[in-house]
Design a protein around this motif. Structure first.
Motif, PDB file in Angstrom:
ATOM      1  N   SER A  28       0.936  -1.305  -0.006  1.00 53.58           N
ATOM      2  CA  SER A  28      -0.176   0.188  -0.171  1.00 53.58           C
ATOM      3  C   SER A  28       0.907   1.366   0.105  1.00 53.58           C
ATOM      4  O   SER A  28       1.635   1.571   0.795  1.00 53.58           O
ATOM      5  N   VAL A  29       0.856   1.736  -1.115  1.00 55.23           N
ATOM      6  CA  VAL A  29       1.878   2.860  -1.331  1.00 55.23           C
ATOM      7  C   VAL A  29       1.343   4.201  -2.051  1.00 55.23           C
ATOM      8  O   VAL A  29       0.704   3.748  -2.978  1.00 55.23           O
ATOM      9  N   ASP A  30       1.773   5.381  -1.873  1.00 53.70           N
ATOM     10  CA  ASP A  30       1.323   6.437  -2.800  1.00 53.70           C
ATOM     11  C   ASP A  30       2.211   6.279  -3.938  1.00 53.70           C
ATOM     12  O   ASP A  30       3.499   6.325  -4.120  1.00 53.70           O
ATOM     13  N   SER A  31       1.414   6.382  -5.117  1.00 54.42           N
ATOM     14  CA  SER A  31       2.030   5.901  -6.625  1.00 54.42           C
ATOM     15  C   SER A  31       3.193   7.203  -6.903  1.00 54.42           C
ATOM     16  O   SER A  31       4.089   6.783  -7.433  1.00 54.42           O
ATOM     17  N   SER A  32       2.590   8.379  -6.594  1.00 56.41           N
ATOM     18  CA  SER A  32       3.444   9.686  -7.215  1.00 56.41           C
ATOM     19  C   SER A  32       4.670   9.534  -6.320  1.00 56.41           C
ATOM     20  O   SER A  32       5.882   9.871  -6.966  1.00 56.41           O
ATOM     21  N   GLU A  33       4.703   9.235  -4.813  1.00 55.50           N
ATOM     22  CA  GLU A  33       6.103   8.945  -4.145  1.00 55.50           C
ATOM     23  C   GLU A  33       6.690   7.958  -4.551  1.00 55.50           C
ATOM     24  O   GLU A  33       8.044   8.111  -4.806  1.00 55.50           O
ATOM     25  N   LEU A  34       6.155   6.669  -4.805  1.00 56.28           N
ATOM     26  CA  LEU A  34       6.909   5.670  -5.658  1.00 56.28           C
ATOM     27  C   LEU A  34       7.642   5.944  -6.750  1.00 56.28           C
ATOM     28  O   LEU A  34       8.780   5.551  -7.225  1.00 56.28           O
ATOM     29  N   ILE A  35       6.854   6.951  -7.897  1.00 57.22           N
ATOM     30  CA  ILE A  35       7.440   7.014  -9.240  1.00 57.22           C
ATOM     31  C   ILE A  35       8.565   7.975  -8.907  1.00 57.22           C
ATOM     32  O   ILE A  35       9.684   8.072  -9.526  1.00 57.22           O
ATOM     33  N   ARG A  36       8.629   9.049  -7.828  1.00 54.57           N
ATOM     34  CA  ARG A  36       9.494   9.933  -7.734  1.00 54.57           C
ATOM     35  C   ARG A  36      10.756   9.017  -7.167  1.00 54.57           C
ATOM     36  O   ARG A  36      11.893   9.285  -7.618  1.00 54.57           O
ATOM     37  N   GLN A  37      10.719   8.114  -6.297  1.00 54.41           N
ATOM     38  CA  GLN A  37      11.877   7.352  -5.719  1.00 54.41           C
ATOM     39  C   GLN A  37      12.494   6.503  -6.809  1.00 54.41           C
ATOM     40  O   GLN A  37      13.749   6.461  -7.021  1.00 54.41           O
ATOM     41  N   ILE A  38      11.672   5.946  -7.860  1.00 52.33           N
ATOM     42  CA  ILE A  38      12.067   5.339  -8.921  1.00 52.33           C
ATOM     43  C   ILE A  38      13.029   6.173  -9.738  1.00 52.33           C
ATOM     44  O   ILE A  38      14.143   5.816 -10.366  1.00 52.33           O
ATOM     45  N   LEU A  39      12.512   7.261 -10.097  1.00 48.37           N
ATOM     46  CA  LEU A  39      13.273   8.269 -11.166  1.00 48.37           C
ATOM     47  C   LEU A  39      14.647   8.627 -10.248  1.00 48.37           C
ATOM     48  O   LEU A  39      15.383   9.129 -11.083  1.00 48.37           O
TER      49      LEU A  39
END
Length: 349
Positions: A28-39
């Motif tokens: 369960s995670v915030d997708s926008s935050e996860l995208i930022r971390q991936i980038l």
């Protein structure tokens, strides 16, 4: 961080149920935050993103799609290399040596190793990450073994999407390793820019291998374990494959597949393999085939995605689930053929 004992005590539930709750909360995670971390190149976030993409849970579909859409503008920046060969040919050893070489050249390397699944647990059974011990701990490398599940030829259905996430995370070389069995090579060939076939000398399959379609797909053939007593046999195998390749018509890429030898264990000939790939890249970028091939890949995976979605939708219908076992019993009792049963089930769409 979630505490296992607290979850279990507070809910008064079994250990298995507590583990499921922990797993759900971790995903369960915030997708926008996860995208930022991936980038930002966070490999932990990348692993979590791929886990979400691979998940079959219905509540993960939306966030998985958000991840792909968020990472897509930052993708399509890598060189994708497919590597295949029969079990025992030394794929893991070669990839580790090859990956370390690329890192020395300033590259960031991601390895998506598609393992055959256990028939009992659906888990990955080869465990390439444990075998590539030096590469797996390097900060510029990322290794992701993925169980193939029930997808055609042992290819993980979500590998194509995992490539997008790896590219967005800044990995400029993506290596996709197949299990070397079934038809997985066809799917991996359709998602990579360069297809490398590893072979062994004296394995008894030189002439048989020439007859296989896999040879036609290969952009290069590398005879591995060319050391010690096998060095001479490897040289002979190289000549045999080189002669055979000239019998095939010229590829659409206008590239004549190359044959070379190497000893991944002793880091011998691996540099030559990279030079072959560089020459291929130069040739196909100059004649426009590289981009054309990428467009063909997009067309292929569009069709595959549609087929997969239709298949999932069909088997997910309540009517099909309820009737499937009855039709199977009718087939086993000789009252109906599989083709008749399929036609009847399809009417339930």
């Amino acid at each position: 961080m979630l505490n296992f004992d607290l979850v279990k005590e507070s809910k008064h539930i079994s250990t298995a149920a507590a583990e499921k709750i922990i797993a759900r909360r971790r995903l369960s995670v915030d997708s926008s935050e996860l995208i930022r971390q991936i980038l930002d190149g966070n490999t932990t976030a990348l692993s979590r993103g791929i886990t979400l993409i691979e998940s079959r849970a219905a509540n993960h579909n939306a966030i998985a799609q958000e991840l792909i859409e968020g990472c897509l503008p930052h993708a399509n920046t890598s060189l994708r290399i497919g590597i295949t060969g029969v079990p025992g040919v030394g794929k893991s050893t070669f990839i580790e040596t090859f990956g370390n070489l690329l890192i020395q050249k300033g590259k960031k390397v991601a390895v998506l190793a598609v393992d055959p699944s256990s028939g009992l647990s659906n888990g990955s059974i080869l465990g390439d990450k444990t075998r590539m011990q030096t590469l797996s701990v390097h900060p510029k490398a990322f290794i992701r073994p993925s169980a193939s599940g029930d997808s055609l030829g042992g290819v993980a259905r979500k590998t194509r999407e995992a490539i997008i996430l790896c590219e967005a995370a800044g990995f400029d070389i993506i290596i996709v390793e197949t299990v070397g069995v079934g038809q997985s090579e066809v799917a991996v060939h359709s998602m990579t820019d360069f297809f490398l076939l590893l072979k062994l000398a004296g394995a008894g399959d030189e002439l048989q291998g020439i007859k296989r379609g896999i040879i036609e797909m290969a952009d290069a053939i590398l005879i591995n374990k060319a050391d010690g007593e096998m060095e001479k046999a490897a040289a002979m195998a190289k000549n045999a494959f080189a002669k055979a390749l000239h019998l095939y018509p010229l590829k659409a890429s206008e590239w004549q597949p190359k044959v070379s030898t190497c000893s991944a264990l002793h880091s011998k000939g691996v540099e030559d393999a990279w030079k072959i790939i560089e020459n291929y890249l130069k040739t196909t970028q100059n004649n426009g085939f590289f981009e054309k091939n990428r467009r063909n890949q997009n067309s292929y995976w569009l069709r595959q995605s549609i087929e997969n979605a239709l298949k999932d939708d069909f088997y997910g219908k309540k009517e099909v689930k309820n009737s499937f076992s009855d039709y199977l019993k009718a087939i086993n009792s000789g009252k109906m053929t599989p083709f008749q049963a399929a036609a009847e089930l399809l009417k339930l769409r």
